[in-house]
Design a protein around this motif. Structure first.
Motif, PDB file in Angstrom:
ATOM      1  N   ILE A   1       0.830  -1.207   0.000  1.00  0.00           N
ATOM      2  CA  ILE A   1       0.000   0.000   0.000  1.00  0.00           C
ATOM      3  C   ILE A   1       0.864   1.256   0.000  1.00  0.00           C
ATOM      4  CG2 ILE A   1      -1.688   1.332   1.334  1.00  0.00           C
ATOM      5  CD1 ILE A   1      -2.748  -1.405   2.361  1.00  0.00           C
ATOM      6  N   ASP A   2       1.860   1.323   0.889  1.00  0.00           N
ATOM      7  CA  ASP A   2       2.685   2.529   1.012  1.00  0.00           C
ATOM      8  C   ASP A   2       3.512   2.782  -0.248  1.00  0.00           C
ATOM      9  OD1 ASP A   2       1.690   2.772   3.574  1.00  0.00           O
ATOM     10  OD2 ASP A   2       3.466   1.908   4.543  1.00  0.00           O
ATOM     11  N   SER A   3       4.223   1.760  -0.708  1.00  0.00           N
ATOM     12  CA  SER A   3       5.077   1.947  -1.890  1.00  0.00           C
ATOM     13  C   SER A   3       4.243   2.078  -3.157  1.00  0.00           C
ATOM     14  CB  SER A   3       6.056   0.787  -2.017  1.00  0.00           C
ATOM     15  OG  SER A   3       6.969   0.801  -0.945  1.00  0.00           O
ATOM     16  N   GLY A   4       3.134   1.348  -3.222  1.00  0.00           N
ATOM     17  CA  GLY A   4       2.255   1.469  -4.389  1.00  0.00           C
ATOM     18  C   GLY A   4       1.659   2.861  -4.494  1.00  0.00           C
ATOM     19  N   LEU A   5       1.249   3.414  -3.365  1.00  0.00           N
ATOM     20  CA  LEU A   5       0.712   4.772  -3.353  1.00  0.00           C
ATOM     21  C   LEU A   5       1.791   5.792  -3.749  1.00  0.00           C
ATOM     22  CD1 LEU A   5      -1.767   6.492  -2.785  1.00  0.00           C
ATOM     23  CD2 LEU A   5      -1.085   6.573  -0.390  1.00  0.00           C
ATOM     24  N   ALA A   6       3.003   5.599  -3.239  1.00  0.00           N
ATOM     25  CA  ALA A   6       4.099   6.507  -3.597  1.00  0.00           C
ATOM     26  C   ALA A   6       4.409   6.415  -5.092  1.00  0.00           C
ATOM     27  CB  ALA A   6       5.343   6.183  -2.773  1.00  0.00           C
ATOM     28  N   ALA A   7       4.372   5.215  -5.670  1.00  0.00           N
ATOM     29  CA  ALA A   7       4.627   5.057  -7.107  1.00  0.00           C
ATOM     30  C   ALA A   7       3.555   5.772  -7.928  1.00  0.00           C
ATOM     31  CB  ALA A   7       4.671   3.573  -7.474  1.00  0.00           C
ATOM     32  N   ILE A   8       2.310   5.646  -7.501  1.00  0.00           N
ATOM     33  CA  ILE A   8       1.224   6.331  -8.209  1.00  0.00           C
ATOM     34  C   ILE A   8       1.389   7.848  -8.110  1.00  0.00           C
ATOM     35  CG2 ILE A   8      -1.274   6.759  -8.154  1.00  0.00           C
ATOM     36  CD1 ILE A   8      -1.561   3.776  -7.345  1.00  0.00           C
ATOM     37  N   VAL A   9       1.792   8.323  -6.931  1.00  0.00           N
ATOM     38  CA  VAL A   9       2.003   9.764  -6.758  1.00  0.00           C
ATOM     39  C   VAL A   9       3.147  10.240  -7.649  1.00  0.00           C
ATOM     40  CG1 VAL A   9       2.753  11.525  -5.113  1.00  0.00           C
ATOM     41  CG2 VAL A   9       0.983   9.901  -4.467  1.00  0.00           C
ATOM     42  N   TRP A  10       4.242   9.452  -7.751  1.00  0.00           N
ATOM     43  CA  TRP A  10       5.340   9.852  -8.637  1.00  0.00           C
ATOM     44  C   TRP A  10       4.877   9.963 -10.083  1.00  0.00           C
ATOM     45  CZ3 TRP A  10       9.380  12.480  -7.837  1.00  0.00           C
ATOM     46  CH2 TRP A  10      10.110  12.374  -6.662  1.00  0.00           C
ATOM     47  N   LEU A  11       4.080   9.002 -10.529  1.00  0.00           N
ATOM     48  CA  LEU A  11       3.576   9.069 -11.909  1.00  0.00           C
ATOM     49  C   LEU A  11       2.661  10.271 -12.099  1.00  0.00           C
ATOM     50  CD1 LEU A  11       2.922   5.280 -12.576  1.00  0.00           C
ATOM     51  CD2 LEU A  11       4.834   6.689 -13.386  1.00  0.00           C
ATOM     52  N   GLY A  12       1.839  10.556 -11.098  1.00  0.00           N
ATOM     53  CA  GLY A  12       0.973  11.737 -11.167  1.00  0.00           C
ATOM     54  C   GLY A  12       1.767  13.031 -11.164  1.00  0.00           C
ATOM     55  N   LEU A  13       2.803  13.107 -10.326  1.00  0.00           N
ATOM     56  CA  LEU A  13       3.658  14.300 -10.309  1.00  0.00           C
ATOM     57  C   LEU A  13       4.357  14.503 -11.651  1.00  0.00           C
ATOM     58  CD1 LEU A  13       5.314  14.098  -6.774  1.00  0.00           C
ATOM     59  CD2 LEU A  13       3.661  15.791  -7.584  1.00  0.00           C
ATOM     60  N   GLY A  14       4.799  13.405 -12.249  1.00  0.00           N
ATOM     61  CA  GLY A  14       5.443  13.507 -13.558  1.00  0.00           C
ATOM     62  C   GLY A  14       4.489  14.023 -14.622  1.00  0.00           C
ATOM     63  N   ALA A  15       3.267  13.499 -14.608  1.00  0.00           N
ATOM     64  CA  ALA A  15       2.265  13.953 -15.584  1.00  0.00           C
ATOM     65  C   ALA A  15       1.911  15.417 -15.353  1.00  0.00           C
ATOM     66  CB  ALA A  15       1.019  13.079 -15.495  1.00  0.00           C
ATOM     67  N   LEU A  16       1.751  15.811 -14.090  1.00  0.00           N
ATOM     68  CA  LEU A  16       1.424  17.199 -13.773  1.00  0.00           C
ATOM     69  C   LEU A  16       2.556  18.145 -14.170  1.00  0.00           C
ATOM     70  CD1 LEU A  16      -0.505  19.229 -12.391  1.00  0.00           C
ATOM     71  CD2 LEU A  16       0.747  18.774 -10.269  1.00  0.00           C
ATOM     72  N   ALA A  17       3.784  17.782 -13.835  1.00  0.00           N
ATOM     73  CA  ALA A  17       4.928  18.632 -14.180  1.00  0.00           C
ATOM     74  C   ALA A  17       5.074  18.765 -15.693  1.00  0.00           C
ATOM     75  CB  ALA A  17       6.213  18.057 -13.569  1.00  0.00           C
ATOM     76  N   THR A  18       4.893  17.670 -16.408  1.00  0.00           N
ATOM     77  CA  THR A  18       4.980  17.707 -17.874  1.00  0.00           C
ATOM     78  C   THR A  18       3.893  18.608 -18.459  1.00  0.00           C
ATOM     79  OG1 THR A  18       5.921  15.495 -17.914  1.00  0.00           O
ATOM     80  CG2 THR A  18       4.939  16.274 -19.941  1.00  0.00           C
ATOM     81  N   MET A  19       2.682  18.495 -17.926  1.00  0.00           N
ATOM     82  CA  MET A  19       1.592  19.334 -18.417  1.00  0.00           C
ATOM     83  C   MET A  19       1.883  20.816 -18.166  1.00  0.00           C
ATOM     84  SD  MET A  19      -2.196  20.253 -17.218  1.00  0.00           S
ATOM     85  CE  MET A  19      -1.495  20.587 -15.682  1.00  0.00           C
ATOM     86  N   LEU A  20       2.382  21.129 -16.972  1.00  0.00           N
ATOM     87  CA  LEU A  20       2.671  22.528 -16.644  1.00  0.00           C
ATOM     88  C   LEU A  20       3.823  23.077 -17.484  1.00  0.00           C
ATOM     89  CD1 LEU A  20       2.261  22.450 -12.772  1.00  0.00           C
ATOM     90  CD2 LEU A  20       0.725  23.490 -14.459  1.00  0.00           C
ATOM     91  N   ILE A  21       4.848  22.272 -17.691  1.00  0.00           N
ATOM     92  CA  ILE A  21       5.977  22.718 -18.522  1.00  0.00           C
ATOM     93  C   ILE A  21       5.487  23.018 -19.930  1.00  0.00           C
ATOM     94  CG2 ILE A  21       8.115  21.973 -19.633  1.00  0.00           C
ATOM     95  CD1 ILE A  21       8.739  20.421 -17.027  1.00  0.00           C
ATOM     96  N   ARG A  22       4.722  22.104 -20.493  1.00  0.00           N
ATOM     97  CA  ARG A  22       4.226  22.318 -21.857  1.00  0.00           C
ATOM     98  C   ARG A  22       3.288  23.532 -21.928  1.00  0.00           C
ATOM     99  NH1 ARG A  22       5.685  18.459 -25.322  1.00  0.00           N
ATOM    100  NH2 ARG A  22       6.145  16.402 -24.522  1.00  0.00           N
ATOM    101  N   ARG A  23       2.444  23.682 -20.936  1.00  0.00           N
ATOM    102  CA  ARG A  23       1.464  24.771 -20.967  1.00  0.00           C
ATOM    103  C   ARG A  23       2.115  26.146 -20.878  1.00  0.00           C
ATOM    104  NH1 ARG A  23      -4.329  24.712 -18.955  1.00  0.00           N
ATOM    105  NH2 ARG A  23      -4.902  26.865 -19.270  1.00  0.00           N
ATOM    106  N   PHE A  24       3.120  26.270 -19.999  1.00  0.00           N
ATOM    107  CA  PHE A  24       3.699  27.589 -19.770  1.00  0.00           C
ATOM    108  C   PHE A  24       4.976  27.855 -20.545  1.00  0.00           C
ATOM    109  CE2 PHE A  24       1.173  26.940 -15.844  1.00  0.00           C
ATOM    110  CZ  PHE A  24       0.300  27.992 -16.043  1.00  0.00           C
ATOM    111  N   ALA A  25       5.630  26.826 -21.073  1.00  0.00           N
ATOM    112  CA  ALA A  25       6.903  27.056 -21.756  1.00  0.00           C
ATOM    113  C   ALA A  25       6.798  27.009 -23.275  1.00  0.00           C
ATOM    114  CB  ALA A  25       7.942  26.036 -21.290  1.00  0.00           C
ATOM    115  N   LEU A  26       5.815  26.319 -23.810  1.00  0.00           N
ATOM    116  CA  LEU A  26       5.682  26.284 -25.266  1.00  0.00           C
ATOM    117  C   LEU A  26       5.135  27.607 -25.777  1.00  0.00           C
ATOM    118  CD1 LEU A  26       4.278  22.756 -26.154  1.00  0.00           C
ATOM    119  CD2 LEU A  26       6.478  23.701 -26.765  1.00  0.00           C
ATOM    120  N   PRO A  27       5.651  28.056 -26.915  1.00  0.00           N
ATOM    121  CA  PRO A  27       5.123  29.303 -27.470  1.00  0.00           C
ATOM    122  C   PRO A  27       3.713  29.101 -28.016  1.00  0.00           C
ATOM    123  CG  PRO A  27       6.744  28.345 -28.939  1.00  0.00           C
ATOM    124  CD  PRO A  27       6.729  27.505 -27.703  1.00  0.00           C
ATOM    125  N   ARG A  28       2.894  30.088 -27.785  1.00  0.00           N
ATOM    126  CA  ARG A  28       1.538  30.051 -28.335  1.00  0.00           C
ATOM    127  C   ARG A  28       1.625  30.478 -29.806  1.00  0.00           C
ATOM    128  NH1 ARG A  28       0.979  32.730 -23.469  1.00  0.00           N
ATOM    129  NH2 ARG A  28       0.848  34.706 -24.567  1.00  0.00           N
TER     130      ARG A  28
END
Length: 126
Positions: A94-121
């Motif tokens: 439960i603990d490590s599985g939850l942490a793995a899911i959070v890491w994947l979610g953080l990666g997806a969130l960070a990627t979305m934010l980088i693309r949203r704010f760093a790519l030229p419109r």
């Protein structure tokens, strides 16, 4: 300066082109997002490998198992011991599985934010 002549070399530069700047910016964003995805995926993979080692009853004195379990402890985001079921293996799952899911979610969130704010419109000039 006797006998030495200074020569200046003219460096040819590419003419300024907005498309070139845009492409460089897109490439930088793509590389940044790839690095974030790889790191977060690596951390999640190590956590899952730690779960497999615990369920397989691996000897923590073994070098590989010790390294993986230590690395998993380091990237667990403080989830170790969050849940305390009667079975310790279930707690690790439960603990490590939850942490793995959070890491994947953080990666997806960070990627979305980088693309949203760093790519030229399309309407933005570089």
């Amino acid at each position: 300066m006797t006998g030495v002549t200074a020569e200046w070399h003219r460096v040819e530069r590419e003419p300024f082109d907005g498309d070139t700047v845009r492409e460089r910016r897109r490439r930088t964003v793509s590389v940044s997002c790839a690095v974030v995805r790889v790191l977060c995926g690596l951390f999640a993979t190590v956590l899952v490998a730690g779960i497999v080692l615990v369920f397989g009853a691996a000897d923590p004195a073994n070098g590989v198992a010790g390294f993986v379990l230590g690395f998993a402890d380091g990237v667990s985001l403080g989830f170790d011991g969050l849940f305390a079921p009667a079975d310790t293996k279930a707690g690790v799952l439960i603990d490590s599985g939850l942490a793995a899911i959070v890491w994947l979610g953080l990666g997806a969130l960070a990627t979305m934010l980088i693309r949203r704010f760093a790519l030229p419109r399309p309407d933005e000039s570089c």
